[in-house]
Design a protein around this motif. Structure first.
Motif, short mmCIF file in Angstrom:
data_model
loop_
_atom_site.label_atom_id
_atom_site.label_comp_id
_atom_site.label_asym_id
_atom_site.label_seq_id
_atom_site.Cartn_x
_atom_site.Cartn_y
_atom_site.Cartn_z
N CYS A 152 -1.97 7.49 3.63
CA CYS A 152 -2.26 7.20 2.22
C CYS A 152 -3.74 7.39 1.88
CB CYS A 152 -1.84 5.76 1.89
SG CYS A 152 -0.08 5.44 2.12
N TYR A 153 -4.62 7.25 2.88
CA TYR A 153 -6.07 7.41 2.67
C TYR A 153 -6.63 8.35 3.74
CZ TYR A 153 -4.96 3.02 0.30
OH TYR A 153 -4.37 2.07 -0.49
N PRO B 268 -0.71 3.19 -3.29
CA PRO B 268 -1.96 3.26 -2.53
C PRO B 268 -3.21 3.07 -3.39
CG PRO B 268 -0.50 5.08 -1.98
CD PRO B 268 0.08 4.43 -3.19
N VAL B 269 -3.20 3.55 -4.62
CA VAL B 269 -4.41 3.51 -5.46
C VAL B 269 -4.78 2.08 -5.82
CG1 VAL B 269 -5.42 4.32 -7.62
CG2 VAL B 269 -3.84 5.79 -6.35
N PHE C 186 -7.54 -2.29 1.44
CA PHE C 186 -7.55 -1.47 2.65
C PHE C 186 -8.96 -1.29 3.19
CE2 PHE C 186 -8.08 2.74 4.56
CZ PHE C 186 -7.23 2.62 5.64
N GLN C 187 -9.94 -1.08 2.31
CA GLN C 187 -11.32 -0.93 2.76
C GLN C 187 -11.79 -2.21 3.45
OE1 GLN C 187 -13.19 1.65 2.81
NE2 GLN C 187 -12.13 3.12 1.48
N TYR D 252 -4.32 -0.70 -4.22
CA TYR D 252 -4.73 -1.57 -3.12
C TYR D 252 -5.75 -0.90 -2.21
CZ TYR D 252 -0.76 -4.46 -4.46
OH TYR D 252 0.11 -5.27 -5.16
N LYS D 253 -6.53 0.00 -2.75
CA LYS D 253 -7.53 0.68 -1.94
C LYS D 253 -8.63 -0.27 -1.51
CE LYS D 253 -10.33 4.86 -1.69
NZ LYS D 253 -10.76 6.10 -2.38
N ASP D 254 -9.04 -1.21 -2.36
CA ASP D 254 -10.10 -2.16 -2.01
C ASP D 254 -9.66 -3.05 -0.85
OD1 ASP D 254 -11.59 -1.06 -4.03
OD2 ASP D 254 -10.98 -2.57 -5.51
N ILE E 236 0.84 -1.21 0.00
CA ILE E 236 0.00 0.00 0.00
C ILE E 236 0.87 1.25 0.00
CG2 ILE E 236 -1.60 1.34 1.42
CD1 ILE E 236 -2.96 -1.26 2.19
N ASP F 191 -10.58 8.53 4.11
CA ASP F 191 -11.29 7.33 4.54
C ASP F 191 -11.14 7.05 6.03
OD1 ASP F 191 -12.01 6.95 1.89
OD2 ASP F 191 -10.23 5.72 1.46
#
Length: 683
Positions: free
Chosen positions: A67-68, A22-23, A29-30, A25-27, A18, A71
């Protein structure tokens, strides 16, 4: 960078991926964030139990939160609310984990320091020593980082106001920690303003003894400065270390004499290292007090009503005396209070005498100091006491009179001077120091035989009355300088080199060259034959009409030093004695404890003369020592003597066996003797 086809098996690898992309592997992370929310809801039902999966998830989110940012906006607030509401009920491992996560978020500037410090100071009340130490180190380091490039005055003011409220907190641990943070910031030169010092001064009146004691130690400059570089005096470069000493005396044969030498070497090594460790003191905080007179009066009221142990009272008296001496304050009730403790049998009596000397200054009326001097003389300087007690009393009287000379009476001074011929060296030196002091301050009070030879400097001095201020409108010693500005010589284009052309007359001989330094030395002369009025008028003319250079100030210092040595009327070359000019009669801001406890004088002669005395005492005495073992001086040495000169590598194994116990051969002999003894018993 694109994402991989497989999902990483653990959170550590996912965290690494990540941070790189970061973009992509955003799913993932969620998904982990939803797992965290479900675990947190279950943890809030039973906060006193440890949840390792929740600890791993919170640490993972804290590492990748930057990174997020959109969120995880509620993530830090959720952790803070859990710690605020259930700080005392949360499991200690989970509490440390949540604090670690908040620290990580603060390091990436995800949380403001005001809200985080407020929470951390509340957590200082928790009965968790490891957590308190971690929070303290983080707060100190974070404040240091905030003021690294430039001081953030706005933030510092907010934090100082918050810590001011924490000093009056009911929790002793939280109040002590906040005080430690402020003192650490002061020693690190981050919060070194007057506001910080005056906030710390309020801690001296705390009802919590530990907090008040820490505040008093701050004003004495006895706090451990953790910000300083590690002391390098313990390095092995300073001499033999303990390991070297043990190795040196571990090779030779074990004997009582070798053991004594080893213990003596270790003791000497400890003393040497103790001398190298000099305590670091910082007295600048005393100068930043807004109202030192009111502060001292409040401390004296606390001292009078205090029922704490003796160490706390001694600390109060030391702080009061130091502030009185530095700011030259008036607190007349303090001196009679101190007289009650001036007894030779009193515990820490030298520190009590130090308080009396520190609290004395030239603005205190002499009649206020005189009873204290009389008490010291009556209790210490008497024949019924030991020599050490008399020397300590005389040293204390000297330190007090150095700061308040008018407190000494003429009759009492002459009585104390009689101890200059006392049989003990420490007492004799202490009495002579009083004589040297009053030779420079007021020679008329001494007997004529004790005044010494008058010098040019002593002839110019006069006794200053109480409250009198002596101000000069000229620079002392300026009469040796020329009244007008010296004309500068024209600049030589040849750079100071003489021409060697054949046209000039030259007989081929050497010529003496006069340097400017010779002129400067010749200008420094002590002119004692001229009247004083002429010298003063010349000094005024030079001081008022000229700007002095650095070289001329050197001339003035040289002239003043010569005036302290040269006699007043006739010239006499004398290099010994007459050290009165070098005596520091002004007294420093702080009195050193060693100046009162100095009861060991130097030896009367050097090593050669002492050795001659020893040899003289051996005359007419029988031969001492052990007789030589060898009858024939040309015979070979014994095995015992050879063993001393063997290399260490040859006897290393033997030494190891000796230190570990019996050797194999010794065990065989012991077993054989035991078997023989048993066989005889059953015959």
């Amino acid at each position: 960078m694109g994402r991989t086809s497989q999902v990483p098996p653990n959170l550590t690898q996912l965290q690494n991926l990540i941070k790189r992309d970061p973009v992509s592997y955003k799913d993932e992370f969620q998904e982990q964030y939803e797992r965290y929310q479900s675990h947190m809801s279950g943890f809030l039902q039973q906060p006193n139990e440890e949840s390792k999966s929740l600890a791993e998830l919170t640490l993972f989110i804290s590492q990748v939160a930057h990174c997020y940012p959109q969120d995880v906006e509620e993530f830090p607030e959720q952790l803070q609310s859990v710690l605020r509401k259930n700080a005392s009920f949360v499991h200690h491992e989970m509490r440390r984990n949540f604090c670690k996560c908040l620290m990580l978020l603060r390091n990436v500037n995800f949380i403001t320091p005001q809200s985080l410090f407020e929470l951390f100071f509340q957590l200082l009340k928790c009965p968790d020593k490891i957590l308190r130490k971690t929070l303290y180190n983080f707060i100190v380091q974070d404040i240091k980082n905030l003021n690294h490039k430039h001081k953030n005055n706005k933030l510092n003011k907010i934090l100082q106001n918050f810590m001011y409220t924490m000093l009056s907190d009911s929790s002793a641990i939280a109040a002590k920690m906040s005080l430690d943070v402020m003192t650490e910031m002061y020693h690190r030169q981050i919060w070194n303003d007057a506001k910080t010092v005056n906030v710390i001064s309020t801690a001296c009146f705390s009802k919590i003894t530990k907090v008040a004691f820490a505040g008093l130690r701050f004003f004495l400059g006895q706090d451990d400065m953790k910000s300083k570089v590690a002391d390098e005096s313990d390095s092995e470069d300073e001499g033999d270390t303990r390991r070297d000493v043990l190795l040196k005396y571990g090779v030779s044969k074990k004997s009582i004499r070798a053991k004594k030498r080893r213990n003596k070497a270790l003791k000497t090594l400890g003393k040497h290292k103790k001398k190298l460790k000099k305590p670091v003191h910082d007295f600048s905080a005393v100068h930043l007090l807004h109202d030192p007179q009111g502060f001292v009066e409040r401390l004296y009221k606390v001292l009078e009503k205090s029922t704490e142990r003796f160490e706390f009272k001694l600390m109060l008296m030391t702080v009061i005396a130091r502030i009185i001496g530095v700011h030259q304050l008036f607190l007349f009730n303090f001196y009679p209070f101190l007289q009650r403790f001036l007894q030779p049998h009193q515990r820490e009596v030298t520190k009590m005498l130090l308080c009396g000397a520190q609290a004395s200054h030239e603005l205190v009326p002499p009649e206020t100091i005189q009873p204290m001097i009389t008490t010291i003389v009556n209790n210490f300087v008497t024949e019924r006491n030991s020599s050490e007690v008399i020397a300590v009393g005389l040293n204390a009287v000297r330190e007090i009179c150095m700061r308040c000379p008018l407190a000494m009476g003429e009759d009492l001074l002459r009585d104390l001077v009689e101890y200059k011929s006392y049989r003990n060296k420490a007492v004799m030196m202490a009495a002579r120091s009083i004589v040297q002091l009053y030779r420079s301050l007021n020679p008329e009070m001494l007997h004529k035989r004790d005044r010494g030879r008058p010098t040019i400097a002593s002839a110019d001095k006069r006794v200053v009355a109480y409250g009198e201020v002596v101000s000069a409108d000229y620079i002392h010693g300026a009469e040796v300088l020329p009244e007008g500005t010296e004309e500068k010589a024209p600049v030589d284009e040849t750079g100071g080199w003489e021409s060697c052309s054949e046209d000039e007359d030259s007989d081929g001989s050497w010529h003496d060259v006069v340097h400017s330094s010779d002129d400067e030395v010749a200008a420094v002369e002590v002119k004692s034959d001229e009247p004083k009025e002429v010298l003063v008028s010349r000094a005024k003319a030079v001081s008022q009409n000229r700007l002095l250079t650095q070289e001329e100030f050197v001339k003035l210092r040289t002239h003043q030093a010569l005036k302290e040595i040269e006699p007043a009327k006739r010239a006499l070359k004398r290099k010994h004695n007459d050290d009165a000019g070098e005596e520091d009669t002004g007294g420093g801001e702080v009195v050193a404890l060693g100046s009162i406890e100095r009861v060991f004088a130097k030896r009367a002669h050097d090593k050669e003369s002492r050795l001659a005395t020893v040899m003289k005492g051996r005359e007419g005495r029988e031969k001492f020592g052990r007789r030589k073992q060898k009858m024939d001086p040309f015979a070979s040495t014994t095995n015992k003597q050879k063993r001393k000169h063997k290399p260490y590598m040859m006897v290393r194994d033997k030494i190891k066996k000796k230190s570990s116990g019996r050797s194999f051969k010794e065990k065989q002999i012991a077993l054989r003797n035991a078997l023989l003894k048993r066989s005889k018993r059953f015959k």
